[in-house]
Motif scaffolding. Structure first.
Motif, mmCIF file in Angstrom:
data_model
loop_
_atom_site.group_PDB
_atom_site.id
_atom_site.type_symbol
_atom_site.label_atom_id
_atom_site.label_comp_id
_atom_site.label_asym_id
_atom_site.label_seq_id
_atom_site.Cartn_x
_atom_site.Cartn_y
_atom_site.Cartn_z
ATOM 1 N N GLY A 326 58.142 51.814 -30.593
ATOM 2 C CA GLY A 326 57.020 52.447 -31.275
ATOM 3 C C GLY A 326 55.695 52.102 -30.627
ATOM 4 O O GLY A 326 54.807 52.952 -30.499
ATOM 5 N N ALA A 327 55.545 50.832 -30.206
ATOM 6 C CA ALA A 327 54.315 50.426 -29.529
ATOM 7 C C ALA A 327 54.111 51.221 -28.243
ATOM 8 O O ALA A 327 52.986 51.654 -27.929
ATOM 9 N N ALA A 328 55.196 51.414 -27.480
ATOM 10 C CA ALA A 328 55.087 52.176 -26.230
ATOM 11 C C ALA A 328 54.703 53.626 -26.502
ATOM 12 O O ALA A 328 53.833 54.187 -25.826
ATOM 13 N N LEU A 329 55.337 54.247 -27.502
ATOM 14 C CA LEU A 329 55.031 55.648 -27.820
ATOM 15 C C LEU A 329 53.589 55.803 -28.298
ATOM 16 O O LEU A 329 52.884 56.748 -27.908
ATOM 17 N N LEU A 330 53.140 54.879 -29.143
ATOM 18 C CA LEU A 330 51.774 54.961 -29.653
ATOM 19 C C LEU A 330 50.754 54.675 -28.554
ATOM 20 O O LEU A 330 49.691 55.310 -28.494
ATOM 21 N N ALA A 331 51.067 53.713 -27.683
ATOM 22 C CA ALA A 331 50.163 53.437 -26.569
ATOM 23 C C ALA A 331 50.028 54.660 -25.667
ATOM 24 O O ALA A 331 48.921 55.017 -25.233
ATOM 25 N N GLY A 332 51.153 55.316 -25.383
ATOM 26 C CA GLY A 332 51.108 56.529 -24.572
ATOM 27 C C GLY A 332 50.278 57.617 -25.222
ATOM 28 O O GLY A 332 49.452 58.268 -24.565
ATOM 29 N N ALA A 333 50.464 57.819 -26.521
ATOM 30 C CA ALA A 333 49.691 58.842 -27.228
ATOM 31 C C ALA A 333 48.208 58.503 -27.226
ATOM 32 O O ALA A 333 47.354 59.389 -27.065
ATOM 33 N N GLY A 334 47.892 57.215 -27.386
ATOM 34 C CA GLY A 334 46.488 56.816 -27.361
ATOM 35 C C GLY A 334 45.832 57.079 -26.021
ATOM 36 O O GLY A 334 44.718 57.599 -25.941
ATOM 37 N N GLN A 335 46.555 56.729 -24.931
ATOM 38 C CA GLN A 335 46.002 57.028 -23.612
ATOM 39 C C GLN A 335 45.864 58.529 -23.398
ATOM 40 O O GLN A 335 44.855 59.009 -22.880
ATOM 41 N N GLY A 336 46.885 59.284 -23.796
ATOM 42 C CA GLY A 336 46.855 60.729 -23.585
ATOM 43 C C GLY A 336 45.674 61.383 -24.262
ATOM 44 O O GLY A 336 44.964 62.202 -23.654
ATOM 45 N N MET A 337 45.410 61.024 -25.507
ATOM 46 C CA MET A 337 44.285 61.637 -26.216
ATOM 47 C C MET A 337 42.951 61.154 -25.665
ATOM 48 O O MET A 337 41.997 61.938 -25.547
ATOM 49 N N GLY A 338 42.858 59.876 -25.317
ATOM 50 C CA GLY A 338 41.616 59.385 -24.725
ATOM 51 C C GLY A 338 41.315 60.047 -23.397
ATOM 52 O O GLY A 338 40.169 60.412 -23.098
ATOM 53 N N GLN A 339 42.362 60.232 -22.605
ATOM 54 C CA GLN A 339 42.191 60.864 -21.294
ATOM 55 C C GLN A 339 41.817 62.333 -21.424
ATOM 56 O O GLN A 339 40.891 62.818 -20.756
ATOM 57 N N LEU A 340 42.531 63.054 -22.293
ATOM 58 C CA LEU A 340 42.229 64.476 -22.476
ATOM 59 C C LEU A 340 40.827 64.666 -23.038
ATOM 60 O O LEU A 340 40.068 65.521 -22.559
ATOM 61 N N GLY A 341 40.460 63.874 -24.045
ATOM 62 C CA GLY A 341 39.126 63.999 -24.611
ATOM 63 C C GLY A 341 38.045 63.694 -23.601
ATOM 64 O O GLY A 341 37.037 64.411 -23.504
ATOM 65 N N GLY A 342 38.236 62.637 -22.819
ATOM 66 C CA GLY A 342 37.236 62.283 -21.816
ATOM 67 C C GLY A 342 37.096 63.333 -20.732
ATOM 68 O O GLY A 342 35.980 63.724 -20.366
#
Length: 421
Positions: A326-342
């Motif tokens: 779960g930590a890996a999946l959530l970390a990936g989602a967090g990076q993905g949204m931060g990257q896309l938003g930026g």
């Protein structure tokens, strides 16, 4: 007379209309191919540790050498790409990535691993600046949101595919390191073909000097930045992207050690699958949130990264494999949204003449903590144990993620109306 190639016909169309959408997708392939290399070594570290006899601290230093090469590359490649064009930066970068494949395949010691990681980092630095800007150039003004989505997804999908491919190949075929990097060399060669044929504008075409400073302004080697008026967009992106990519960097560098401790296995397929799942999450979430407002995406990214660190703390204290996944999946989602938003904020606010440099600035802000914090956690883990080291890291990163989300929520009035949700 000669017959024009498909790339030449598409290139001729750049000045007079949109290129076929397939070229926007193809333009993202070099980003994917290089990012496959960026993490292909992840499942192999356990093998190299056994053969070469180094600890977790050395492992994170090898990982951080990639960050060092990447940051050094970002000081140059964004500015150079904006001045002389995308292809003169991308082609040497792909060549250097092929050199890294050769060094990895024949590595006999830590020094070779460090050299290969440095070469990889330099190549990745060129791709995250010039390569992502090339996707936007090919897409054209009407497809900037699509360009941000594809460039960002190409990066995280490649980052996840690399360790999965390496894990499977190294466990099922003979000569694990040679086989893995021979396959990657083929992928990179195909990316060279795409770049050569890519219908991207030349260095002095189509961008002009509108609103952001021309290509000739300032030093060639410098800390990358953005034009006046776009600083707040850059700050918002870094505030969320940096904690997200730091979280995924930690999972990549020490995830195999955590898996070995929790599952009692050194399977390279398992560690590669964990990394792939993490970045598949990063890819999928971007398609899921692509219609949301940019600030909403960033706020969700910050919250998801914080939740991922909470799951990591749960995993190391309870021995729960489900919590680690779960930590890996959530970390990936967090990076993905931060990257896309930026990237979306920068694509909306920065003219093409400065876009590669702006992309470089976003990645400098993200990769600095992504290099420093996991290295610190690795040495701390060697000194006081993996549980304590991971706890300190997870707590610190949770604070950074919450602070980044606060910046996004409190700063909404400062975002210009053209980039508002």
């Amino acid at each position: 007379m000669t017959t024009a190639t498909a790339g030449e016909r598409a290139r001729d169309a750049v000045g007079g209309g949109e290129v076929p959408v397939r070229w926007v997708w193809l333009a993202a392939w070099p980003v994917t191919a290089v990012f496959v290399l960026s993490n292909a070594a992840t499942p192999l570290y356990v093998l190299w540790q056994r053969e070469m006899g180094f600890g977790r601290g050395t492992l994170t230093v090898v990982f951080a050498c990639y960050i060092a090469g990447l940051l050094a590359s970002l000081l140059v490649c964004g500015v150079v790409s904006d001045r002389i064009g995308r292809k003169p930066v991308l082609l040497p970068a792909l060549g250097l990535a092929l050199v890294a494949c050769l060094v990895f395949a024949t590595a006999g010691g830590v020094g070779a691993l460090i050299a290969a990681r440095l070469c990889t980092g330099i190549a990745v630095g060129a791709v995250v600046s010039a390569g992502m800007a090339a996707v936007t150039d090919v897409a054209g003004p009407a497809r900037r949101r699509l360009a941000a989505l594809l460039a960002s997804c190409a990066m995280v999908f490649g980052a996840g595919l690399g360790p999965l491919l390496a894990g499977v190949l190294s466990e099922t075929l003979p000569g694990p390191t040679v086989t893995v990097f021979a396959v990657e060399a083929v992928l990179l060669a195909s990316a060279v073909v795409v770049v050569v044929r890519m219908p991207v504008r030349g260095a002095h075409e189509g961008h002009g000097g509108h609103g952001g400073g021309g290509r000739g302004a300032g030093r060639w080697v410098r800390v990358p930045g953005v034009p006046r008026g776009a600083g707040w967009q850059l700050a918002l992106g870094i505030a969320v992207f940096a904690p997200g990519i730091t979280a995924t960097s930690f999972v990549l560098s020490l995830g195999p050690s955590l898996l070995a401790g929790l599952l009692g296995t050194g399977s390279r397929i398992v560690s590669g699958a964990l990394a792939f799942a993490m970045f598949l999450s990063a890819t999928g979430v971007q398609f899921a949130v692509r219609r949301l407002g940019r600030r909403t995406v960033l706020a969700c990214g910050a919250g998801t990264t914080a939740l991922g660190m909470a799951a990591l703390l749960t995993a190391v204290h309870t021995g729960s494999v489900a919590a680690l996944a779960g930590a890996a999946l959530l970390a990936g989602a967090g990076q993905g949204m931060g990257q896309l938003g930026g990237l979306s904020l920068l694509n909306s606010a920065v003219p093409g003449a400065r876009l590669a440099e702006a992309n470089a600035a976003l990645n400098v802000g993200g990769y600095l903590p992504a290099g420093l914090l996991p290295v610190s956690a690795g040495y701390l883990s060697d000194a006081v144990g993996l549980t304590t080291g991971a706890t300190v890291f997870g707590t610190a990163l949770t604070g950074l993620a919450v602070a980044g989300g606060g910046v996004v929520l409190l700063g909404r009035r400062r975002v210009s109306s053209r980039t508002a949700a």
